[in-house]
Motif scaffolding. Structure first.
Motif, PDB file in Angstrom:
ATOM      1  N   ILE A 166     -21.141   2.454  25.698  1.00  0.00           N
ATOM      2  CA  ILE A 166     -19.948   1.675  26.038  1.00  0.00           C
ATOM      3  C   ILE A 166     -20.139   0.918  27.349  1.00  0.00           C
ATOM      4  N   ALA A 167     -20.834   1.540  28.300  1.00  0.00           N
ATOM      5  CA  ALA A 167     -21.084   0.875  29.586  1.00  0.00           C
ATOM      6  C   ALA A 167     -21.958  -0.361  29.415  1.00  0.00           C
ATOM      7  N   GLY A 168     -22.733  -0.393  28.362  1.00  0.00           N
ATOM      8  CA  GLY A 168     -23.577  -1.561  28.106  1.00  0.00           C
ATOM      9  C   GLY A 168     -22.789  -2.825  27.818  1.00  0.00           C
ATOM     10  N   TRP A 169     -21.508  -2.683  27.560  1.00  0.00           N
ATOM     11  CA  TRP A 169     -20.661  -3.850  27.277  1.00  0.00           C
ATOM     12  C   TRP A 169     -19.978  -4.401  28.522  1.00  0.00           C
ATOM     13  N   LEU A 170     -20.075  -3.706  29.637  1.00  0.00           N
ATOM     14  CA  LEU A 170     -19.259  -4.046  30.800  1.00  0.00           C
ATOM     15  C   LEU A 170     -19.526  -5.450  31.347  1.00  0.00           C
ATOM     16  N   GLU A 171     -20.785  -5.795  31.504  1.00  0.00           N
ATOM     17  CA  GLU A 171     -21.086  -7.102  32.088  1.00  0.00           C
ATOM     18  C   GLU A 171     -20.546  -8.226  31.216  1.00  0.00           C
ATOM     19  N   GLY A 172     -20.684  -8.079  29.895  1.00  0.00           N
ATOM     20  CA  GLY A 172     -20.140  -9.073  28.984  1.00  0.00           C
ATOM     21  C   GLY A 172     -18.624  -9.131  29.006  1.00  0.00           C
ATOM     22  N   ASP A 173     -18.024  -8.045  29.451  1.00  0.00           N
ATOM     23  CA  ASP A 173     -16.561  -7.992  29.542  1.00  0.00           C
ATOM     24  C   ASP A 173     -16.048  -8.439  30.906  1.00  0.00           C
ATOM     25  N   GLY A 174     -16.951  -8.847  31.790  1.00  0.00           N
ATOM     26  CA  GLY A 174     -16.536  -9.377  33.081  1.00  0.00           C
ATOM     27  C   GLY A 174     -16.316  -8.339  34.162  1.00  0.00           C
ATOM     28  N   VAL A 175     -16.912  -7.159  34.013  1.00  0.00           N
ATOM     29  CA  VAL A 175     -16.768  -6.100  35.012  1.00  0.00           C
ATOM     30  C   VAL A 175     -18.000  -6.094  35.918  1.00  0.00           C
ATOM     31  N   ASP A 176     -17.769  -6.071  37.218  1.00  0.00           N
ATOM     32  CA  ASP A 176     -18.852  -6.079  38.202  1.00  0.00           C
ATOM     33  C   ASP A 176     -19.406  -4.664  38.375  1.00  0.00           C
ATOM     34  N   LEU A 177     -20.651  -4.451  37.969  1.00  0.00           N
ATOM     35  CA  LEU A 177     -21.250  -3.116  38.056  1.00  0.00           C
ATOM     36  C   LEU A 177     -21.467  -2.662  39.491  1.00  0.00           C
ATOM     37  N   ALA A 178     -21.459  -3.605  40.412  1.00  0.00           N
ATOM     38  CA  ALA A 178     -21.620  -3.234  41.824  1.00  0.00           C
ATOM     39  C   ALA A 178     -20.466  -2.358  42.308  1.00  0.00           C
ATOM     40  N   THR A 179     -19.346  -2.403  41.612  1.00  0.00           N
ATOM     41  CA  THR A 179     -18.194  -1.583  41.998  1.00  0.00           C
ATOM     42  C   THR A 179     -18.275  -0.178  41.394  1.00  0.00           C
ATOM     43  N   LEU A 180     -19.328   0.081  40.616  1.00  0.00           N
ATOM     44  CA  LEU A 180     -19.458   1.360  39.904  1.00  0.00           C
ATOM     45  C   LEU A 180     -20.848   1.961  40.157  1.00  0.00           C
ATOM     46  N   PRO A 181     -21.138   2.377  41.378  1.00  0.00           N
ATOM     47  CA  PRO A 181     -22.492   2.840  41.704  1.00  0.00           C
ATOM     48  C   PRO A 181     -22.915   4.091  40.946  1.00  0.00           C
ATOM     49  N   LYS A 182     -22.012   5.025  40.715  1.00  0.00           N
ATOM     50  CA  LYS A 182     -22.379   6.232  39.969  1.00  0.00           C
ATOM     51  C   LYS A 182     -22.722   5.875  38.525  1.00  0.00           C
ATOM     52  N   LEU A 183     -21.962   4.979  37.963  1.00  0.00           N
ATOM     53  CA  LEU A 183     -22.238   4.546  36.595  1.00  0.00           C
ATOM     54  C   LEU A 183     -23.570   3.806  36.524  1.00  0.00           C
ATOM     55  N   ALA A 184     -23.836   2.940  37.507  1.00  0.00           N
ATOM     56  CA  ALA A 184     -25.102   2.216  37.513  1.00  0.00           C
ATOM     57  C   ALA A 184     -26.287   3.176  37.591  1.00  0.00           C
ATOM     58  N   ALA A 185     -26.151   4.237  38.393  1.00  0.00           N
ATOM     59  CA  ALA A 185     -27.215   5.237  38.494  1.00  0.00           C
ATOM     60  C   ALA A 185     -27.376   5.984  37.179  1.00  0.00           C
ATOM     61  N   HIS A 186     -26.264   6.248  36.506  1.00  0.00           N
ATOM     62  CA  HIS A 186     -26.325   6.919  35.202  1.00  0.00           C
ATOM     63  C   HIS A 186     -27.053   6.039  34.191  1.00  0.00           C
ATOM     64  N   ARG A 187     -26.745   4.778  34.170  1.00  0.00           N
ATOM     65  CA  ARG A 187     -27.418   3.864  33.235  1.00  0.00           C
ATOM     66  C   ARG A 187     -28.921   3.832  33.486  1.00  0.00           C
ATOM     67  N   LYS A 188     -29.322   3.858  34.750  1.00  0.00           N
ATOM     68  CA  LYS A 188     -30.744   3.842  35.068  1.00  0.00           C
ATOM     69  C   LYS A 188     -31.422   5.119  34.567  1.00  0.00           C
ATOM     70  N   ARG A 189     -30.784   6.267  34.792  1.00  0.00           N
ATOM     71  CA  ARG A 189     -31.351   7.525  34.310  1.00  0.00           C
ATOM     72  C   ARG A 189     -31.474   7.525  32.784  1.00  0.00           C
ATOM     73  N   MET A 190     -30.459   7.010  32.132  1.00  0.00           N
ATOM     74  CA  MET A 190     -30.495   6.954  30.671  1.00  0.00           C
ATOM     75  C   MET A 190     -31.631   6.063  30.183  1.00  0.00           C
ATOM     76  N   SER A 191     -31.803   4.929  30.833  1.00  0.00           N
ATOM     77  CA  SER A 191     -32.832   3.980  30.381  1.00  0.00           C
ATOM     78  C   SER A 191     -34.236   4.529  30.539  1.00  0.00           C
ATOM     79  N   GLU A 192     -34.384   5.559  31.347  1.00  0.00           N
ATOM     80  CA  GLU A 192     -35.703   6.163  31.568  1.00  0.00           C
ATOM     81  C   GLU A 192     -36.016   7.278  30.569  1.00  0.00           C
TER      82      GLU A 192
END
Length: 205
Positions: A166-192
């Protein structure tokens, strides 16, 4: 043998990742949404809802992401994709239900307003609210639900591929990931994670 029906870019990615993480024996069949394969008589006989994911099992077909994820975790306990404690498992289900019933619905207002309204002006109004509603939903997740490093803390669970999807849709939905640092770190861990990389490669092939 399990069979997953999916389409790239949909919430079915969460179930696909969970099957791979579980080490399940399964096949995955891609549906062509551009040609409305999900509404053909052949697929509607499998899933009358005309949506993905659908997981065909030897006992019948399961639909709805939270149900499929719970089934995978329960069917492959050695993978430890769900907490054993009943209360913690209910918390995991609560998280996944929030993604399904609230966050995903907020996202769907961008392109599928016709599910809730008939006037074109209503579609435009719903679309304008998507960034605000998705941002608010994920701000709540960031603040109160994402324990870290995984959703449920130290244990990787079925919540994590769902959040990643679901987080993969955020940028397309106009949400700035810079405001969600914990989520951004989670996405990086998942991608690895190797399972995630294998599934992404498969869905892109």
């Amino acid at each position: 043998m399990l069979k997953l029906y999916y389409a790239p870019g949909t919430c079915a990615l969460a179930s696909h990742i969970a099957l791979e993480e579980a080490g399940a024996s399964y096949t995955a069949e891609r549906l062509d949404f551009k040609n409305s394969q999900q509404t053909t008589p052949q697929y509607l006989a499998i899933n009358p809802k005309g949506r993905v994911p659908a997981l065909v099992t030897d006992r019948g077909t399961l639909t709805e992401t939270p149900a499929i994820l719970a089934f995978i975790a329960s069917s492959f306990p050695e993978a430890k994709l769900a907490p054993e404690d009943p209360f913690a498992f209910a918390q995991a289900q609560s998280f996944n239900s929030y993604l399904c019933s609230t966050v995903h619905v907020s996202h769907a207002h961008k392109m599928r307003g016709y599910r809730w309204a008939a006037e074109e002006s209503s579609f435009a109004d719903m679309k304008r609210k998507v960034a605000e509603n998705m941002g608010a939903g994920f701000a709540l997740i960031e603040r109160d639900m994402l324990t870290g490093p995984w959703v449920m803390g130290e244990q990787y669970t079925i919540c994590d591929p769902y959040l990643y999807t679901i987080a993969g849709w955020l940028e397309g939905d106009g949400v700035d990931l810079a405001t969600l640092p914990k989520l951004a770190a989670h996405r990086k861990r998942m991608s690895e994670r190797p399972a995630v990389q294998r599934v992404l490669a498969d869905e892109k092939s």
